[in-house]
Design a protein around this motif. Structure first.
Motif, PDB file in Angstrom:
ATOM      1  N   GLY A  63     -30.817 -30.281  29.340  1.00  0.00           N
ATOM      2  CA  GLY A  63     -29.929 -30.779  28.511  1.00  0.00           C
ATOM      3  C   GLY A  63     -29.948 -30.394  27.241  1.00  0.00           C
ATOM      4  O   GLY A  63     -28.922 -30.231  26.341  1.00  0.00           O
ATOM      5  N   SER A  64     -31.108 -30.219  26.501  1.00  0.00           N
ATOM      6  CA  SER A  64     -31.287 -29.726  25.032  1.00  0.00           C
ATOM      7  C   SER A  64     -30.718 -28.382  25.043  1.00  0.00           C
ATOM      8  O   SER A  64     -30.462 -27.911  24.061  1.00  0.00           O
ATOM      9  N   LEU A  65     -30.959 -27.552  25.953  1.00  0.00           N
ATOM     10  CA  LEU A  65     -30.324 -26.102  25.917  1.00  0.00           C
ATOM     11  C   LEU A  65     -28.852 -25.961  25.897  1.00  0.00           C
ATOM     12  O   LEU A  65     -28.223 -25.319  25.253  1.00  0.00           O
ATOM     13  N   ILE A  66     -28.339 -26.996  26.823  1.00  0.00           N
ATOM     14  CA  ILE A  66     -26.930 -26.912  26.809  1.00  0.00           C
ATOM     15  C   ILE A  66     -26.299 -27.351  25.429  1.00  0.00           C
ATOM     16  O   ILE A  66     -25.314 -26.997  24.977  1.00  0.00           O
ATOM     17  N   VAL A  67     -26.915 -28.705  24.941  1.00  0.00           N
ATOM     18  CA  VAL A  67     -26.519 -29.241  23.630  1.00  0.00           C
ATOM     19  C   VAL A  67     -26.707 -28.066  22.370  1.00  0.00           C
ATOM     20  O   VAL A  67     -25.709 -27.888  21.609  1.00  0.00           O
ATOM     21  N   SER A  68     -27.508 -27.252  22.489  1.00  0.00           N
ATOM     22  CA  SER A  68     -28.037 -26.315  21.578  1.00  0.00           C
ATOM     23  C   SER A  68     -26.903 -25.198  21.480  1.00  0.00           C
ATOM     24  O   SER A  68     -26.189 -24.654  20.664  1.00  0.00           O
ATOM     25  N   ALA A  69     -26.514 -24.714  22.766  1.00  0.00           N
ATOM     26  CA  ALA A  69     -25.453 -23.649  22.881  1.00  0.00           C
ATOM     27  C   ALA A  69     -24.152 -24.406  22.485  1.00  0.00           C
ATOM     28  O   ALA A  69     -23.433 -23.729  21.977  1.00  0.00           O
ATOM     29  N   GLY A  70     -23.743 -25.628  22.618  1.00  0.00           N
ATOM     30  CA  GLY A  70     -22.660 -26.301  22.122  1.00  0.00           C
ATOM     31  C   GLY A  70     -22.413 -26.161  20.717  1.00  0.00           C
ATOM     32  O   GLY A  70     -21.406 -25.890  20.091  1.00  0.00           O
ATOM     33  N   LEU A  71     -23.543 -26.508  20.095  1.00  0.00           N
ATOM     34  CA  LEU A  71     -23.688 -26.303  18.690  1.00  0.00           C
ATOM     35  C   LEU A  71     -23.155 -24.892  17.975  1.00  0.00           C
ATOM     36  O   LEU A  71     -22.614 -24.794  16.971  1.00  0.00           O
ATOM     37  N   ILE A  72     -23.870 -23.872  18.719  1.00  0.00           N
ATOM     38  CA  ILE A  72     -23.500 -22.536  18.172  1.00  0.00           C
ATOM     39  C   ILE A  72     -22.009 -22.174  18.388  1.00  0.00           C
ATOM     40  O   ILE A  72     -21.259 -21.760  17.598  1.00  0.00           O
ATOM     41  N   LEU A  73     -21.278 -22.604  19.430  1.00  0.00           N
ATOM     42  CA  LEU A  73     -19.848 -22.416  19.557  1.00  0.00           C
ATOM     43  C   LEU A  73     -18.987 -23.159  18.784  1.00  0.00           C
ATOM     44  O   LEU A  73     -18.022 -22.630  18.359  1.00  0.00           O
ATOM     45  N   THR A  74     -19.395 -24.341  18.529  1.00  0.00           N
ATOM     46  CA  THR A  74     -18.546 -25.518  17.804  1.00  0.00           C
ATOM     47  C   THR A  74     -18.914 -25.304  16.171  1.00  0.00           C
ATOM     48  O   THR A  74     -18.025 -25.700  15.301  1.00  0.00           O
ATOM     49  N   ARG A  75     -19.890 -24.838  15.666  1.00  0.00           N
ATOM     50  CA  ARG A  75     -20.546 -25.028  14.240  1.00  0.00           C
ATOM     51  C   ARG A  75     -20.677 -23.652  13.421  1.00  0.00           C
ATOM     52  O   ARG A  75     -21.000 -23.659  12.217  1.00  0.00           O
ATOM     53  N   LEU A  76     -20.783 -22.613  14.389  1.00  0.00           N
ATOM     54  CA  LEU A  76     -21.040 -21.117  13.549  1.00  0.00           C
ATOM     55  C   LEU A  76     -19.791 -20.564  13.932  1.00  0.00           C
ATOM     56  O   LEU A  76     -19.741 -19.689  15.078  1.00  0.00           O
ATOM     57  N   PRO A  77     -18.833 -20.051  12.971  1.00  0.00           N
ATOM     58  CA  PRO A  77     -17.851 -19.333  12.992  1.00  0.00           C
ATOM     59  C   PRO A  77     -18.281 -17.757  13.433  1.00  0.00           C
ATOM     60  O   PRO A  77     -19.271 -17.352  12.949  1.00  0.00           O
ATOM     61  N   ALA A  78     -17.455 -17.145  14.327  1.00  0.00           N
ATOM     62  CA  ALA A  78     -17.935 -15.718  14.644  1.00  0.00           C
ATOM     63  C   ALA A  78     -18.022 -14.802  13.492  1.00  0.00           C
ATOM     64  O   ALA A  78     -18.739 -14.040  13.330  1.00  0.00           O
ATOM     65  N   ARG A  79     -16.993 -15.152  12.768  1.00  0.00           N
ATOM     66  CA  ARG A  79     -17.046 -14.065  11.498  1.00  0.00           C
ATOM     67  C   ARG A  79     -18.073 -14.171  10.602  1.00  0.00           C
ATOM     68  O   ARG A  79     -18.418 -13.202   9.547  1.00  0.00           O
ATOM     69  N   LEU A  80     -18.768 -15.234  10.529  1.00  0.00           N
ATOM     70  CA  LEU A  80     -19.945 -15.514   9.681  1.00  0.00           C
ATOM     71  C   LEU A  80     -21.267 -14.558  10.127  1.00  0.00           C
ATOM     72  O   LEU A  80     -22.119 -14.149   9.588  1.00  0.00           O
ATOM     73  N   VAL A  81     -21.421 -14.722  11.647  1.00  0.00           N
ATOM     74  CA  VAL A  81     -22.493 -13.962  12.280  1.00  0.00           C
ATOM     75  C   VAL A  81     -22.375 -12.848  12.953  1.00  0.00           C
ATOM     76  O   VAL A  81     -23.578 -11.894  13.009  1.00  0.00           O
TER      77      VAL A  81
END
Length: 435
Positions: A415-433
């Protein structure tokens, strides 16, 4: 008189590749070996556990707390350590780190009480604080972002390689040297696996160059070209103060993302021998041999994914998809029961996923942090994320003692891995990274 600075020669693609290849061959093999030794000394307690718990009358909860308290010391000293490395240079500071952790790791062979175990593990974390983020920071001095993903992946390949070579070696030491000179097998494990760090500390001090300008083995024009590329990239990054880093929501989001990945990483590192033993394998050397399989798969995965990430310059999904694979692997381990084949397949997916996700993650913060902000930010992200190295074994040990099973812990890790993956997709815009 013409006082203009001569233009820097810009080599073509083939020539620039050749320059960076020469740089990589100069010190990446050395840093790789150092990382192998560091990871081995950090998690060899997972193998020692197979014998030391009964010898010392430790419970699973005691072991889990002791294994994890390493990361409390690591947390408090990580940022100061990385700032000191940025100030005094990697050569001196990394050598100091390796020297002190070697001494403390070897001293673990003589623990007799839980308190001694806790204290030594805590100070081992203090000693090693700054090592990995220091290496990541060091790579930012030598490689621009679009070349750094491969270098970080190569460096962190030390994680699975430590598992590939460390498992059989640890099993062999514990089985064959038990009783020699009046020492148990697990005591010999700590003593012998600390020795390489002492040797490497001297090699680092004599061999490493702190910055590009110090690299006398490179032609002047090549040094100028690399420095110009690094400087040009630095101008596009955030060079905030240490205070700004600590108040950045984006940096704290990265801390949370790494926390979820590390929960999985140390579940593999500290509990893999226990999961294999629980599937019906009791011989220490056989357990060590079986741990090679997940780590070998992880090594291949992280190299292939790292190259693809650099070629496409896509960063987010190259972290997210491995996290999802790892979560599925932990769930499979929970349902494995006494079936060694299913347990090994689950561990292979889990190890491949988390070990691949870790180097891919580090391409995210190094894409936009620079200067002192990078030194503080990388250290803060690594130290806070690695608090999961305390939470994961301590929580798993407590739940195993309370429920006499690893299943609930494995679901929690997934579950912790799935939550972490969700934060990447929702909080880090692709243009930034995506660089």
């Amino acid at each position: 008189m013409n006082t203009q600075t001569p233009a820097i020669r810009i080599p073509d693609s083939a020539a620039s590749n050749s320059i960076y290849l020469r740089v990589a061959w100069r010190f990446m093999p050395l840093l790789f070996v150092c990382y192998v030794v560091a990871y081995l000394d950090r998690v060899n307690v997972g193998f020692a556990k197979l014998q030391m718990l009964s010898d010392l009358n430790f419970s699973e909860a005691m072991y889990g707390f002791g294994a994890g308290i390493f990361f409390i010391g690591y947390f408090f000293f990580e940022v100061p350590s990385n700032l000191l490395l940025h100030r005094f240079g990697a050569r001196r500071w990394i050598a100091r780190i390796m020297l002190t952790w070697a001494v403390l790791s070897a001293a673990t062979a003589w623990v007799t009480t839980p308190t001694m175990f806790y204290v030594l593990r805590f100070f081992l974390g203090v000693a090693e604080a700054g090592f990995f983020p220091g290496l990541v920071l060091y790579l930012t001095y030598w490689f621009p972002s679009h070349r750094r993903g491969k270098m970080i992946a190569f460096l962190m390949a030390g994680n699975p390689v430590a598992g590939i070579v460390g498992g059989p070696i640890s099993g062999f030491i514990m089985q064959r040297l038990a009783g020699h000179a009046g020492l148990a097998g697990w005591q010999w494990l700590f003593i012998l696996e600390a020795a390489p760090a002492l040797i490497l500390a001297a090699v680092i001090f004599c061999f490493l160059d702190d910055r590009v300008k110090d690299a006398k083995w490179l032609p002047v024009q090549d040094r100028e070209f690399i420095a110009a590329e690094i400087d040009a990239e630095a101008r596009t990054k955030s060079h905030g103060s240490v205070r700004e880093v600590f108040t950045s929501l984006r940096v704290w989001t990265l801390c949370a993302i790494l926390f979820g990945i590390v929960m999985g990483s140390y579940a593999v590192g500290f509990w893999q021998p226990t999961i294999i033993k629980g599937s019906g394998i009791t011989d220490a050397f056989t357990i060590g041999l079986l741990t090679v399989v997940p780590y070998l798969a992880a090594l291949i995965s992280m190299i292939v994914v790292g190259r693809h990430a650099d070629r496409t310059r896509e960063r987010r999904w190259h972290v997210v998809l491995p996290q999802c694979v790892a979560a599925a692997g932990f769930v499979m381990c929970a349902y494995a029961g006494n079936n060694t084949y299913i347990a090994l397949l689950g561990l292979t997916l889990a190890a491949s996923g988390v070990i691949t996700a870790l180097p891919m993650f580090w391409a995210l913060p190094t894409s936009f942090l620079g200067g002192t902000g990078a030194a503080a930010g990388i250290a803060l992200i690594n130290s806070t994320g690695n608090l999961a190295g305390f939470v994961s074994p301590a929580l798993v040990g407590w739940l195993k003692t309370a429920t006499h099973s690893l299943d609930s812990s494995l679901f929690l890790i997934a579950g912790s891995l799935i939550v972490s993956a969700g934060l990447i997709l929702t909080r880090l815009p692709a243009r930034l990274v995506n660089r």
